[in-house]
Design a protein around this motif. Structure first.
Motif, PDB file in Angstrom:
ATOM      1  N   ASP A  19       0.813  -1.220   0.000  1.00 13.59           N
ATOM      2  CA  ASP A  19       0.000   0.000   0.000  1.00 13.59           C
ATOM      3  C   ASP A  19       0.848   1.271   0.000  1.00 13.59           C
ATOM      4  OD1 ASP A  19      -2.271  -1.573   0.101  1.00 13.59           O
ATOM      5  OD2 ASP A  19      -2.684  -1.170   2.232  1.00 13.59           O
ATOM      6  N   GLN A  20       1.925   1.285   0.793  1.00 11.24           N
ATOM      7  CA  GLN A  20       2.642   2.545   1.014  1.00 11.24           C
ATOM      8  C   GLN A  20       4.056   2.582   0.430  1.00 11.24           C
ATOM      9  OE1 GLN A  20       2.215   4.305   4.913  1.00 11.24           O
ATOM     10  NE2 GLN A  20       0.318   3.172   5.278  1.00 11.24           N
ATOM     11  N   HIS A  21       4.688   1.443   0.282  1.00  9.09           N
ATOM     12  CA  HIS A  21       6.047   1.379  -0.258  1.00  9.09           C
ATOM     13  C   HIS A  21       6.144   0.179  -1.202  1.00  9.09           C
ATOM     14  CE1 HIS A  21       7.176   4.461   2.597  1.00  9.09           C
ATOM     15  NE2 HIS A  21       6.592   3.756   3.534  1.00  9.09           N
ATOM     16  N   PRO A  22       5.417   0.235  -2.314  1.00  8.07           N
ATOM     17  CA  PRO A  22       5.307  -0.939  -3.181  1.00  8.07           C
ATOM     18  C   PRO A  22       6.628  -1.450  -3.738  1.00  8.07           C
ATOM     19  CG  PRO A  22       4.349   1.006  -4.225  1.00  8.07           C
ATOM     20  CD  PRO A  22       4.666   1.380  -2.810  1.00  8.07           C
ATOM     21  N   ASP A  23       7.634  -0.603  -3.824  1.00 12.24           N
ATOM     22  CA  ASP A  23       8.928  -1.068  -4.333  1.00 12.24           C
ATOM     23  C   ASP A  23       9.608  -2.045  -3.380  1.00 12.24           C
ATOM     24  OD1 ASP A  23       9.147   1.365  -2.728  1.00 12.24           O
ATOM     25  OD2 ASP A  23      11.296   1.258  -3.144  1.00 12.24           O
TER      26      ASP A  23
END
Length: 131
Positions: A19-23
């Motif tokens: 959700d917030q840091h897909p990498d």
């Protein structure tokens, strides 16, 4: 220790990352430790995700670490986990959480004290630098 209302699992950690840091979401995730304030999850070989789970004071401390540790870490004589990303409260997890560097080693309370004088000197140097 108080208990959390939300069960923290590898799937939850992965969902938060997605959700917030897909990498970072495709990295391996496994439980590292459960402490008084936080749960620590390994994220690949070089990162960790820390989520507050037991006490309400952990949220404020986590945000302070995110603000201060990147500036303090280069001046400390021992490695410390350096915040890389901040996760904000969401519907999935209502508290802030943090992604930090992983510091390899054994917890001091689980390692035999074989060089007590050297350990005391290292701790004194660290606390002096931190002060």
């Amino acid at each position: 220790m108080t208990t959390t209302e939300i069960e923290i699992t590898a799937e939850l950690v992965r969902d938060l990352l997605r959700d917030q840091h897909p990498d970072l979401a495709d990295r391996p995730v496994k439980l590292g430790a459960r402490g008084w304030d936080n749960q620590l999850w390994r994220l690949g070989d070089d990162l960790a995700v820390r989520l507050p789970w037991a006490t309400q004071t952990a949220d404020v401390l986590l945000r302070k670490e995110h603000a201060w540790l990147p500036a303090l870490a280069p001046h400390l004589p021992l490695p410390v986990p350096v915040p890389q990303r901040l996760g904000e409260p969401s519907e999935r997890f209502p508290r802030p959480w943090i992604v930090t560097t992983w510091v390899p080693g054994s917890p001091a309370d689980q390692a035999p004290a074989t060089r007590a004088a050297e350990a005391a000197d290292a701790l004194a140097a660290f606390l002096t630098a931190l002060h």
